[in-house]
Design an enzyme around this catalytic site. Sequence first.
Site, PDB file in Angstrom:
ATOM      1  N   HIS A 201       1.571   4.815   4.490  1.00  0.00           N
ATOM      2  CA  HIS A 201       0.766   5.357   3.395  1.00  0.00           C
ATOM      3  C   HIS A 201       1.179   6.795   3.079  1.00  0.00           C
ATOM      4  CE1 HIS A 201      -2.756   2.422   4.480  1.00  0.00           C
ATOM      5  NE2 HIS A 201      -1.697   1.816   3.984  1.00  0.00           N
TER       6      HIS A 201
ATOM      7  N   SER B 191       0.807  -1.216   0.000  1.00  0.00           N
ATOM      8  CA  SER B 191       0.000   0.000   0.000  1.00  0.00           C
ATOM      9  C   SER B 191       0.843   1.271   0.000  1.00  0.00           C
ATOM     10  CB  SER B 191      -0.964  -0.001   1.193  1.00  0.00           C
ATOM     11  OG  SER B 191      -0.268  -0.241   2.397  1.00  0.00           O
TER      12      SER B 191
END
Length: 205
Positions: free
Chosen positions: A188, A137
């Site tokens: 992230h 991610s």
Amino acid sequence: EKILAAAARGKEPEVLVLRDAKEQKYPVATAVIFVICAILLAVTMFSGHRDEILWNYGLSAEGIARGEYYRFITSIFLHSGIMHLASNGVYLYYFGVRSEKLLGTGRFLLLYLVAGFCGGLLSILLGDGYGVSIGASGAIYGLLGAMLLLTRKRGSRYTGMSYSTMLLLAATAICLGFFEPNVDNLGHIGGFLGGMGMFCLLLRK
């Protein structure tokens, strides 16, 4: 409008150097990344050594402190389960295919790996130092950041989304990460910023 305004001022218009999507029909690197992630997930799930694999190759402050810098890369190819890989796979398909076709395989891989590294680095520097972080991610958020900048420069032509939609998607994804348990949202954010920075460098070069 920007080109006309630059011409009116007697300046050279900004040139955004991107590959023609027709030059590269198949996003090979994107497919290979997903296949590697799927194979490693199968090995992790069925080898009987799941915890050992994740602990030895996932991102951890303790491991990095021991000089195991390979974890910055290996961690972005590991996933905890099918749903984890599936959710990342959707975004990898959407943004990865577009990024690779526009940038070319070499520059796409550079962007992807640098974003993944930046995500891991921010996670290590500002995280609590406990546990192991895995998943693609961070690198995928880097692709999102790059495509957000591209959409701001050239509209929806390349990404299929307006700038406001892309901005809303990015903001929502990052904000929700603060409320979801067991999510390394620092990874992230680091990947998102790293992807934006690397994309700017690629355009300048």
